[in-house]
Design an enzyme around this catalytic site. Structure first.
Site, PDB file in Angstrom:
ATOM      1  CG  HIS A   1      10.250  54.672 -17.653  1.00 28.18           C
ATOM      2  ND1 HIS A   1       9.808  53.435 -17.240  1.00 28.18           N
ATOM      3  CD2 HIS A   1       9.232  55.186 -18.403  1.00 28.18           C
ATOM      4  CE1 HIS A   1       8.604  53.194 -17.726  1.00 28.18           C
ATOM      5  NE2 HIS A   1       8.232  54.244 -18.438  1.00 28.18           N
ATOM      6  CE1 TYR A   2       5.957  55.883 -10.955  1.00 31.33           C
ATOM      7  CE2 TYR A   2       6.611  53.891  -9.791  1.00 31.33           C
ATOM      8  CZ  TYR A   2       5.874  55.050  -9.847  1.00 31.33           C
ATOM      9  OH  TYR A   2       5.053  55.401  -8.800  1.00 31.33           O
TER      10      TYR A   2
END
Ligand SMILES: NC(=O)c1ccc[n+]([C@@H]2O[C@H](COP(=O)([O-])OP(=O)(O)OC[C@H]3O[C@@H](n4cnc5c(N)ncnc54)[C@H](O)[C@@H]3O)[C@@H](O)[C@H]2O)c1
Length: 272
Positions: free
Chosen positions: A166-167
């Site tokens: 996600h990052y």
């Protein structure tokens, strides 16, 4: 740990930003606080934004040292709050010269533990909130006759690390978004660039060291980050001032031909 308030801006930019108006998000601590300090000590009027109320004390401290600063507590994922903040900027300054979308969050999880909500939350802060703040700021940047938007990406904007899909998506996404906006806003004299720090020893990195360290081996606190720093060609982590000085350059008149770029400030950790 790096304290943004200890940042010393390069004297090259002394007075350069006098009369210019700057908004910095995620400015209560860490890299954002250092960026705010660097612009303020180079002459700018700076508005510090953060969801953490510590931003108020940070701005009060800077003002006590003679800087022209103010602050607002705002959750950047709340469109209405963001719109209200930029309406306040319009009433107060009428225009804006520099927007720094620095606020960011990270979590570290194996895929089985990473919920859709956690994935979306990281994208909401790191990517979508940068877009929303930019959209609200554009009329003010146009009113200034042009300006500079600086978006926080990361080494993970270059290459995804393990346990942070996600990052990585959020930080690669911010680069694509910046390229697209750079093309659209160039005729208005608005430049849009990203900065990609490697390792800056802020509170975020204390979390990273603990959580990656736990998953990648039997690391004691500080051991994993030391191992990664040993692999950096310049053999040290970034100081907040290393990042802040890049931003001063990009926002300055000296950076006026640079747009749509993502620039690494990582001691050589990534070379593309
Ligand atoms: N520290 C590093 O090594 C490193 C490396 C690469 C990229 N970055 C990026 O640089 C930026 C700053 O990192 P940092 O290390 O100073 O992080 P930090 O965690 O120390 O500070 C982030 C700040 O953002 C604020 N924030 C988070 N969500 C917010 C929201 N919804 N609304 C308002 N404020 C919010 C936090 O309150 C905090 O003050 C982030 O975008 C981060 O992803 C950091």
């Amino acid at each position: 740990m790096t304290d943004g308030s200890a940042v010393v801006a390069s004297p090259i930019f002394a007075g350069h930003f006098t009369g210019r108006r700057v908004v910095v998000t995620g400015a209560a601590r860490g890299i954002g606080l250092g960026i705010a300090e660097a612009f303020a000590s180079s002459g700018a009027a700076v508005l510090l934004l953060d969801r953490d109320e510590a931003v108020v004390a940070a701005a009060t401290d800077m003002a006590s040292r003679g800087h022209e600063v103010s602050s607002a507590v705002v959750d950047l994922t709340d469109d209405a709050q963001v719109a209200a903040v930029f309406e306040g900027v319009r009433e107060r300054w009428g225009a804006l010269d520099v927007l720094v979308n620095n606020a960011g969050i990270i979590t570290i999880s194996e895929i089985d533990e990473l919920s859709t909500a956690d994935f979306a939350r990281v994208l909401a802060v790191n990517t979508t909130a940068a877009f929303v703040a930019t959209r609200e700021a554009v009329p003010l940047l146009r009113a200034a006759g042009g300006g500079s938007v600086l978006n926080a990406s990361s080494g993970q904007g270059r290459q995804g690390f393990i346990y942070t899909p996600h990052y990585a998506a959020s930080k690669m996404g911010v680069i694509g978004m910046s390229q697209s906006l750079a093309k659209e806003l160039a005729p208005d004299g608005i430049r849009v660039n990203c900065y990609c720090p490697g390792i800056v020893e802020t509170e975020m990195w204390q979390y990273n060291d603990a959580e990656w360290g736990r998953r990648l081996g039997d690391y004691q606190p500080g051991e994993l980050i030391a191992e990664w720093i040993a692999d950096i060609p310049l053999r040290r982590p970034a100081a907040v001032s290393d990042v802040a000085n890049l931003l001063l350059f990009l926002a300055s008149d000296a950076g006026s031909y640079i747009t749509g770029q993502a620039i690494n400030v990582d001691g050589g950790m990534f070379m593309s």
